[in-house]
Design a protein around this motif. Structure first.
Motif, PDB file in Angstrom:
ATOM      1  N   ASP A 185       0.860  -1.184   0.000  1.00 21.16           N
ATOM      2  CA  ASP A 185       0.000   0.000   0.000  1.00 21.16           C
ATOM      3  C   ASP A 185       0.901   1.240   0.000  1.00 21.16           C
ATOM      4  N   SER A 186       0.644   2.169  -0.894  1.00 20.28           N
ATOM      5  CA  SER A 186       1.492   3.360  -1.014  1.00 20.28           C
ATOM      6  C   SER A 186       1.438   4.239   0.234  1.00 20.28           C
ATOM      7  N   ASN A 187       0.424   4.038   1.070  1.00 21.39           N
ATOM      8  CA  ASN A 187       0.291   4.854   2.285  1.00 21.39           C
ATOM      9  C   ASN A 187       0.875   4.175   3.521  1.00 21.39           C
ATOM     10  N   THR A 188       1.614   3.109   3.311  1.00 20.03           N
ATOM     11  CA  THR A 188       2.190   2.389   4.446  1.00 20.03           C
ATOM     12  C   THR A 188       3.700   2.280   4.324  1.00 20.03           C
ATOM     13  N   LYS A 189       4.330   1.987   5.443  1.00 18.33           N
ATOM     14  CA  LYS A 189       5.755   1.680   5.475  1.00 18.33           C
ATOM     15  C   LYS A 189       5.914   0.169   5.565  1.00 18.33           C
ATOM     16  N   ARG A 190       6.857  -0.394   4.808  1.00 25.06           N
ATOM     17  CA  ARG A 190       7.088  -1.825   4.816  1.00 25.06           C
ATOM     18  C   ARG A 190       8.320  -2.151   5.650  1.00 25.06           C
ATOM     19  N   PHE A 191       8.194  -3.122   6.549  1.00 28.98           N
ATOM     20  CA  PHE A 191       9.307  -3.597   7.362  1.00 28.98           C
ATOM     21  C   PHE A 191       9.552  -5.070   7.040  1.00 28.98           C
ATOM     22  N   VAL A 192      10.811  -5.419   6.819  1.00 28.27           N
ATOM     23  CA  VAL A 192      11.167  -6.812   6.580  1.00 28.27           C
ATOM     24  C   VAL A 192      12.381  -7.157   7.431  1.00 28.27           C
ATOM     25  N   LEU A 212      10.186 -12.082   8.944  1.00 30.52           N
ATOM     26  CA  LEU A 212       9.037 -11.218   9.223  1.00 30.52           C
ATOM     27  C   LEU A 212       8.893 -10.166   8.140  1.00 30.52           C
ATOM     28  N   THR A 213       7.658  -9.925   7.738  1.00 27.06           N
ATOM     29  CA  THR A 213       7.348  -8.780   6.891  1.00 27.06           C
ATOM     30  C   THR A 213       6.016  -8.217   7.356  1.00 27.06           C
ATOM     31  N   MET A 214       5.909  -6.893   7.370  1.00 21.40           N
ATOM     32  CA  MET A 214       4.676  -6.247   7.854  1.00 21.40           C
ATOM     33  C   MET A 214       4.631  -4.823   7.331  1.00 21.40           C
ATOM     34  N   GLN A 215       3.451  -4.218   7.412  1.00 23.69           N
ATOM     35  CA  GLN A 215       3.266  -2.836   7.007  1.00 23.69           C
ATOM     36  C   GLN A 215       2.739  -2.026   8.191  1.00 23.69           C
ATOM     37  N   LEU A 216       3.082  -0.755   8.204  1.00 27.85           N
ATOM     38  CA  LEU A 216       2.625   0.167   9.240  1.00 27.85           C
ATOM     39  C   LEU A 216       1.940   1.330   8.541  1.00 27.85           C
ATOM     40  N   ASN A 217       0.646   1.546   8.845  1.00 28.71           N
ATOM     41  CA  ASN A 217      -0.089   2.582   8.134  1.00 28.71           C
ATOM     42  C   ASN A 217       0.039   3.946   8.817  1.00 28.71           C
ATOM     43  N   SER A 218      -0.641   4.924   8.267  1.00 28.27           N
ATOM     44  CA  SER A 218      -0.522   6.296   8.767  1.00 28.27           C
ATOM     45  C   SER A 218      -1.100   6.468  10.167  1.00 28.27           C
ATOM     46  N   SER A 290      11.949  -7.453  18.954  1.00 30.71           N
ATOM     47  CA  SER A 290      12.898  -6.400  18.578  1.00 30.71           C
ATOM     48  C   SER A 290      12.499  -5.739  17.269  1.00 30.71           C
ATOM     49  N   GLU A 291      11.967  -6.526  16.318  1.00 31.26           N
ATOM     50  CA  GLU A 291      11.529  -5.952  15.041  1.00 31.26           C
ATOM     51  C   GLU A 291      10.272  -5.101  15.224  1.00 31.26           C
ATOM     52  N   LEU A 292       9.385  -5.535  16.089  1.00 33.76           N
ATOM     53  CA  LEU A 292       8.195  -4.726  16.378  1.00 33.76           C
ATOM     54  C   LEU A 292       8.583  -3.412  17.061  1.00 33.76           C
ATOM     55  N   TRP A 293       9.604  -3.473  17.896  1.00 31.36           N
ATOM     56  CA  TRP A 293      10.078  -2.267  18.561  1.00 31.36           C
ATOM     57  C   TRP A 293      10.632  -1.263  17.547  1.00 31.36           C
ATOM     58  N   LYS A 294      11.334  -1.767  16.532  1.00 31.93           N
ATOM     59  CA  LYS A 294      11.843  -0.880  15.492  1.00 31.93           C
ATOM     60  C   LYS A 294      10.687  -0.182  14.775  1.00 31.93           C
ATOM     61  N   ALA A 295       9.621  -0.946  14.509  1.00 30.81           N
ATOM     62  CA  ALA A 295       8.460  -0.327  13.853  1.00 30.81           C
ATOM     63  C   ALA A 295       7.809   0.700  14.775  1.00 30.81           C
ATOM     64  N   ALA A 296       7.718   0.357  16.061  1.00 31.36           N
ATOM     65  CA  ALA A 296       7.078   1.267  17.021  1.00 31.36           C
ATOM     66  C   ALA A 296       7.848   2.580  17.120  1.00 31.36           C
ATOM     67  N   ARG A 297       9.150   2.528  16.994  1.00 31.60           N
ATOM     68  CA  ARG A 297       9.972   3.748  17.103  1.00 31.60           C
ATOM     69  C   ARG A 297       9.734   4.702  15.944  1.00 31.60           C
ATOM     70  N   THR A 298       9.263   4.162  14.807  1.00 32.90           N
ATOM     71  CA  THR A 298       8.992   5.056  13.664  1.00 32.90           C
ATOM     72  C   THR A 298       7.573   5.603  13.699  1.00 32.90           C
ATOM     73  N   ALA A 299       6.741   5.055  14.604  1.00 32.67           N
ATOM     74  CA  ALA A 299       5.344   5.509  14.699  1.00 32.67           C
ATOM     75  C   ALA A 299       5.288   6.972  15.127  1.00 32.67           C
TER      76      ALA A 299
END
Length: 300
Positions: A185-192, A212-218, A290-299
């Motif tokens: 999705d162009s409105n999300t960030k992708r983490f792998v 792991l792969t996941m997306q984080l939306n706005s 640890s990967e979820l924490w990296k995503a949380a830090r960009t929130a």
């Protein structure tokens, strides 16, 4: 080695088919006396350690052209890898690194460069515990087999769930594995991410492998979460219930804490004399947390 009637060791007979159909027919003729071989890096260690008996016949599939190479189609979002594609070729391909980064990272963590030059993606898959498998599972991989008819297609996840109990697949020839890119999705960030934990920094079997792969939306919520774990003699698999739990959740400390507990509870690795199950569970939970924490830090 095989032995003749006088007990003198003799080398297995090596067949060199030129096509998949010829190789498959040889296997039907030879039965359990014949084994498909290519790089044979894993098979060699099994024979030398006594874990498997060396067969009387090798069916060398290395010269079968249709088993080599790979193709990535950016339009359809798929990548097809011939079973004889070496791990080194996957590791060093800029196309693979861009389209399937988790697979590229997984192959970098398998064995040493000299082994990766010989080892193939097909052999790593058919081991049922290969370190590439968690990465392949994230991409909804499908196995393409030659079975003497029009070919057979089988989701990797389904094959892994039944392969140890049903050996019919050993009569087939793996042709290729086809991966599908997640829709971004162009409105999300992708983490792998891909991680391999071993007992030491050397050529050693893994304790835990995690992909792991996941997306984080706005709105800082997770979506399209895909999580696969393996390691050691654990047959890798997707943790689908945890994926479902994470989809829609906020990337925050509460979510991370809950997921850590769920992985410790639900992940079922195989232990051994060196590394107990409890350690593998905690190691896997820490890697994902640890990967979820990296995503949380960009929130935001």
């Amino acid at each position: 080695m095989a032995a003749n009637a006088q007990g003198v060791a003799e080398a297995p007979f090596v067949w060199h088919p030129r096509s998949a159909a010829e190789a498959w027919q040889l296997k039907q003729t030879l039965g359990t006396e014949g084994v498909f071989t290519a790089g044979a890096t894993l098979l060699r260690t099994q024979w030398e350690s006594g874990l498997a008996v060396m067969p009387n016949h090798f069916i060398n599939i290395g010269a079968i052209e249709e088993l080599h190479g790979f193709e990535i189609d950016s339009v359809s979002g798929t990548g097809s890898f011939g079973a004889m594609t070496t791990l080194s070729n996957i590791r060093t391909s800029p196309q693979v690194g861009e389209s399937f980064p988790v697979l590229a990272e997984a192959t970098r963590n398998i064995a040493a460069p000299s082994i990766r030059n010989l080892a193939t993606i097909g052999g790593n898959i058919l081991s049922m515990v290969g370190d590439s498998l968690p990465a392949l599972l994230l991409y909804d991989s499908v196995l393409h087999w030659h079975d003497g008819t029009n070919g057979l297609q089988e989701p990797l996840s389904e094959w892994l769930s039944t392969a140890s109990a049903h050996a019919a697949w050993k009569e087939r020839l793996l042709m290729s594995v086809v991966l599908t890119l997640p829709i971004l999705d162009s409105n999300t960030k992708r983490f792998v991410a891909y991680h391999k934990v071993g007992r030491r920094d050397a050529f050693t079997p893994s304790v835990v492998t995690a992909a792991l792969t996941m997306q984080l939306n706005s709105e800082d919520r997770l979506s399209d979460v895909r999580l696969a774990l393996g390691g050691g003699q654990t047959i890798p698999y997707r943790l689908e219930s945890i994926e479902s739990y994470l989809n829609g959740k906020l990337a925050n400390k509460k979510t991370i804490t809950e997921v850590y507990a769920l992985i410790v509870e639900q992940f079922e690795p195989k232990g051994d004399a060196f590394v107990p199950v409890s350690y593998r569970k905690k190691a896997a939970a820490n890697l994902i947390a640890s990967e979820l924490w990296k995503a949380a830090r960009t929130a935001r």
